[in-house]
Enzyme design. Sequence first.
Site, PDB file in Angstrom:
ATOM      1  N   ARG A  42       0.803  -1.220   0.000  1.00 44.32           N
ATOM      2  CA  ARG A  42       0.000   0.000   0.000  1.00 44.32           C
ATOM      3  C   ARG A  42       0.842   1.281   0.000  1.00 44.32           C
ATOM      4  O   ARG A  42       0.323   2.369  -0.191  1.00 44.32           O
ATOM      5  CB  ARG A  42      -0.960  -0.010   1.207  1.00 44.32           C
ATOM      6  CG  ARG A  42      -2.157  -0.906   0.992  1.00 44.32           C
ATOM      7  CD  ARG A  42      -2.925  -1.136   2.272  1.00 44.32           C
ATOM      8  NE  ARG A  42      -2.199  -2.014   3.198  1.00 44.32           N
ATOM      9  CZ  ARG A  42      -2.598  -2.288   4.444  1.00 44.32           C
ATOM     10  NH1 ARG A  42      -3.687  -1.734   4.932  1.00 44.32           N
ATOM     11  NH2 ARG A  42      -1.894  -3.098   5.204  1.00 44.32           N
ATOM     12  N   GLU A 185      -8.250 -11.963  14.935  1.00 42.62           N
ATOM     13  CA  GLU A 185      -7.999 -11.058  13.807  1.00 42.62           C
ATOM     14  C   GLU A 185      -9.309 -10.472  13.305  1.00 42.62           C
ATOM     15  O   GLU A 185     -10.363 -11.129  13.342  1.00 42.62           O
ATOM     16  CB  GLU A 185      -7.274 -11.812  12.691  1.00 42.62           C
ATOM     17  CG  GLU A 185      -5.835 -12.130  13.008  1.00 42.62           C
ATOM     18  CD  GLU A 185      -5.050 -10.910  13.474  1.00 42.62           C
ATOM     19  OE1 GLU A 185      -4.870  -9.971  12.682  1.00 42.62           O
ATOM     20  OE2 GLU A 185      -4.631 -10.884  14.653  1.00 42.62           O
TER      21      GLU A 185
HETATM   22  C1  UD1 Z   1      -0.932  -7.867  12.841  1.00 46.09           C
HETATM   23  C2  UD1 Z   1      -1.588  -8.709  13.926  1.00 46.09           C
HETATM   24  C3  UD1 Z   1      -2.812  -7.956  14.471  1.00 46.09           C
HETATM   25  C4  UD1 Z   1      -2.387  -6.599  14.987  1.00 46.09           C
HETATM   26  C5  UD1 Z   1      -1.636  -5.822  13.914  1.00 46.09           C
HETATM   27  C6  UD1 Z   1      -1.035  -4.562  14.512  1.00 46.09           C
HETATM   28  C7  UD1 Z   1      -1.226 -11.062  13.422  1.00 46.09           C
HETATM   29  C8  UD1 Z   1      -1.787 -12.280  12.851  1.00 46.09           C
HETATM   30  N1  UD1 Z   1      -1.976  -9.965  13.389  1.00 46.09           N
HETATM   31  O1  UD1 Z   1      -1.861  -7.727  11.786  1.00 46.09           O
HETATM   32  O2  UD1 Z   1      -3.429  -8.698  15.505  1.00 46.09           O
HETATM   33  O3  UD1 Z   1      -3.528  -5.874  15.429  1.00 46.09           O
HETATM   34  O4  UD1 Z   1      -0.538  -6.600  13.373  1.00 46.09           O
HETATM   35  O5  UD1 Z   1      -0.493  -3.738  13.527  1.00 46.09           O
HETATM   36  O6  UD1 Z   1      -0.121 -11.080  13.908  1.00 46.09           O
HETATM   37  N2  UD1 Z   1       5.336  -9.854   8.743  1.00 46.09           N
HETATM   38  C9  UD1 Z   1       6.407 -10.646   8.412  1.00 46.09           C
HETATM   39  N3  UD1 Z   1       6.180 -11.836   7.823  1.00 46.09           N
HETATM   40  C10 UD1 Z   1       4.926 -12.282   7.549  1.00 46.09           C
HETATM   41  C11 UD1 Z   1       3.841 -11.455   7.885  1.00 46.09           C
HETATM   42  C12 UD1 Z   1       4.075 -10.253   8.486  1.00 46.09           C
HETATM   43  O7  UD1 Z   1       7.561 -10.284   8.650  1.00 46.09           O
HETATM   44  O8  UD1 Z   1       4.808 -13.376   7.014  1.00 46.09           O
HETATM   45  C13 UD1 Z   1       5.599  -8.563   9.370  1.00 46.09           C
HETATM   46  C14 UD1 Z   1       5.187  -7.384   8.522  1.00 46.09           C
HETATM   47  O9  UD1 Z   1       6.267  -6.907   7.736  1.00 46.09           O
HETATM   48  C15 UD1 Z   1       4.792  -6.371   9.581  1.00 46.09           C
HETATM   49  C16 UD1 Z   1       4.320  -7.230  10.740  1.00 46.09           C
HETATM   50  O10 UD1 Z   1       4.825  -8.514  10.531  1.00 46.09           O
HETATM   51  O11 UD1 Z   1       5.899  -5.616  10.029  1.00 46.09           O
HETATM   52  C17 UD1 Z   1       2.796  -7.300  10.855  1.00 46.09           C
HETATM   53  O12 UD1 Z   1       2.297  -7.863   9.652  1.00 46.09           O
HETATM   54  P1  UD1 Z   1       0.981  -7.331   8.968  1.00 46.09           P
HETATM   55  O13 UD1 Z   1       0.709  -8.109   7.762  1.00 46.09           O
HETATM   56  O14 UD1 Z   1       1.033  -5.860   8.866  1.00 46.09           O
HETATM   57  O15 UD1 Z   1      -0.059  -7.751  10.092  1.00 46.09           O
HETATM   58  P2  UD1 Z   1      -1.491  -7.160  10.300  1.00 46.09           P
HETATM   59  O16 UD1 Z   1      -2.401  -7.747   9.335  1.00 46.09           O
HETATM   60  O17 UD1 Z   1      -1.404  -5.688  10.356  1.00 46.09           O
END
Ligand code: UD1
Length: 504
Positions: A42, A185
């Site tokens: 985004r 979630e």
């Molecule tokens: C996540 C949380 C959610 C929380 C939110 C806060 C989970 C399942 N959900 O959701 O409860 O309210 O953050 O902002 O944890 N990332 C990785 N590898 C992956 C996936 C994500 O490194 O495979 C990192 C992303 O770069 C990011 C962070 O983890 O820095 C959070 O990932 P994102 O996809 O933004 O999670 P949300 O859907 O926002």
Amino acid sequence: MSPSLPPGILRMSTPPHEAEGHPVSVNRPAAVVVLAAGEGTRMKSATPKVLHDICGRSLVGHVLAAAGELEPEHLVVVVGHAREQVTAHLAEVAPAVRTAVQERQNGTGHAVRMGLEALGGAVDGTVVVVCGDTPLLTGGTLTALAATHAADGNAVTVLTAEVPDATGYGRIVRDGTGAVTAIVEHKDATEEQRAVREINSGVFAFDGQLLADALGKVRTDNSQGEEYLTDVLGILREAGHRVGACVAVDHREIVGINNRVQLAEARRILNDRLLTRAMLAGVTVVDPATTWVDVTVTFEQDVVVHPGTQLHGATHLAAGAEVGPNARLTDTRVGAGARVDNTVALGAEVGAEASVGPYAYLRPGTRLGVRGKIGTYVETKNASIGEGTKVPHLSYVGDATIGDFTNIGAASVFVNYDGEHKHHTTVGSHCKTGSDNMFVAPVTVGDGAYTAAGSVITKDVPPGSLAVARGQQRNIEGWVARKRPGSAAAKAAEEAVRESGGEG
Ligand code: UD1
Ligand code: MG
């Protein structure tokens, strides 16, 4: 041994446990895992999300600075998307930090697993997990989380916050006694759960061994088909372990950046924080709305910053310095009581009580002495300008050393470039150089020398001499009357001659 803080990442405040004289090790985590593998689509950018800058530091750099305040034994960043760029950036700003690669983004739980694997598996002690895109998170809040986690003897403690709009976040589910039972979630939540405004910040403190165990049990039967880190809470609770929460005092701290609108909002909040701190320390900021500073900028008391000013990098403003309006200073030191008005400066040093601008451009290597002056429409580069020396108007001073109490005439150029090489000019102390001089380098003007206006100085001028280096003036009388008869100029000349009683 704590991983030394990334250079350029300054500790923002003393961690409370240290300030109170407790041993640093009390709540010191074994590891902090920073999740930064996500794509950040985004942002619509060629730059990976966590490398976008606010207030002079990348998003992940801010997170590392906050994490560094915990003084963890290990600091691991999980990289995946655009990992070459992210890894190169980390090597530059935080060489002590390790990276773990998550080839495919299979969820936050999977990412933490990769982070722990890079540390050789399960870790004894506390593991703190933070996201790489929450630049407003402070070391103080992380310290509070670690302290709550330790004091309550929890297996996991989640940092939560009450937010005005919880859309998209994981919701904190509590039972009748207020105990946290799960995180659901947004996509998987019921209507009732979606009404909850307490959300998961994505920041946790875990017992390292229990975390590793539970991560092995996390499944992927959710709407995104991912390993959710959040499921670890339910798993630990069902196994009879203590699950706790720590509510962030300011919900804005936990905001994750997903797009450029949020990037701008975060920058504004951080900038306000930095200016507030400066103002409380005795800096007058005339218009905080149009003043922008980097985290690395430092001020002394009674500095005045006028509107439209941007201060970057290692810029330092000494006591009583006055900057702006409309100044952009990068890596520039301004001495006590100096005045810098409408100026762009980069890698410059301005002496105490000196004056710069309006409309000056100070390039790297400019050093202006005490009570010196670089005036209007003056550009300087690699120039050392002595105490009380003035370059007041319309000049270029490049590759030069000018002594003390010298005056450089208006519209002078230090001609430093022969098309192939740069050369140096030296002007001594107590000199007066005429207006519209060209100093063709390499050349030296001795102490106490004068130069005539319009001179092209190509030879050294001995101390105390007057150098005149220009064509002689020749007046061709009556030229206008002969060559432009009847013109306005001719008539004006005729009139002037008549009035003075001359013959013409
Ligand atoms: C996540 C949380 C959610 C929380 C939110 C806060 C989970 C399942 N959900 O959701 O409860 O309210 O953050 O902002 O944890 N990332 C990785 N590898 C992956 C996936 C994500 O490194 O495979 C990192 C992303 O770069 C990011 C962070 O983890 O820095 C959070 O990932 P994102 O996809 O933004 O999670 P949300 O859907 O926002
Ligand atoms: Mg997501």
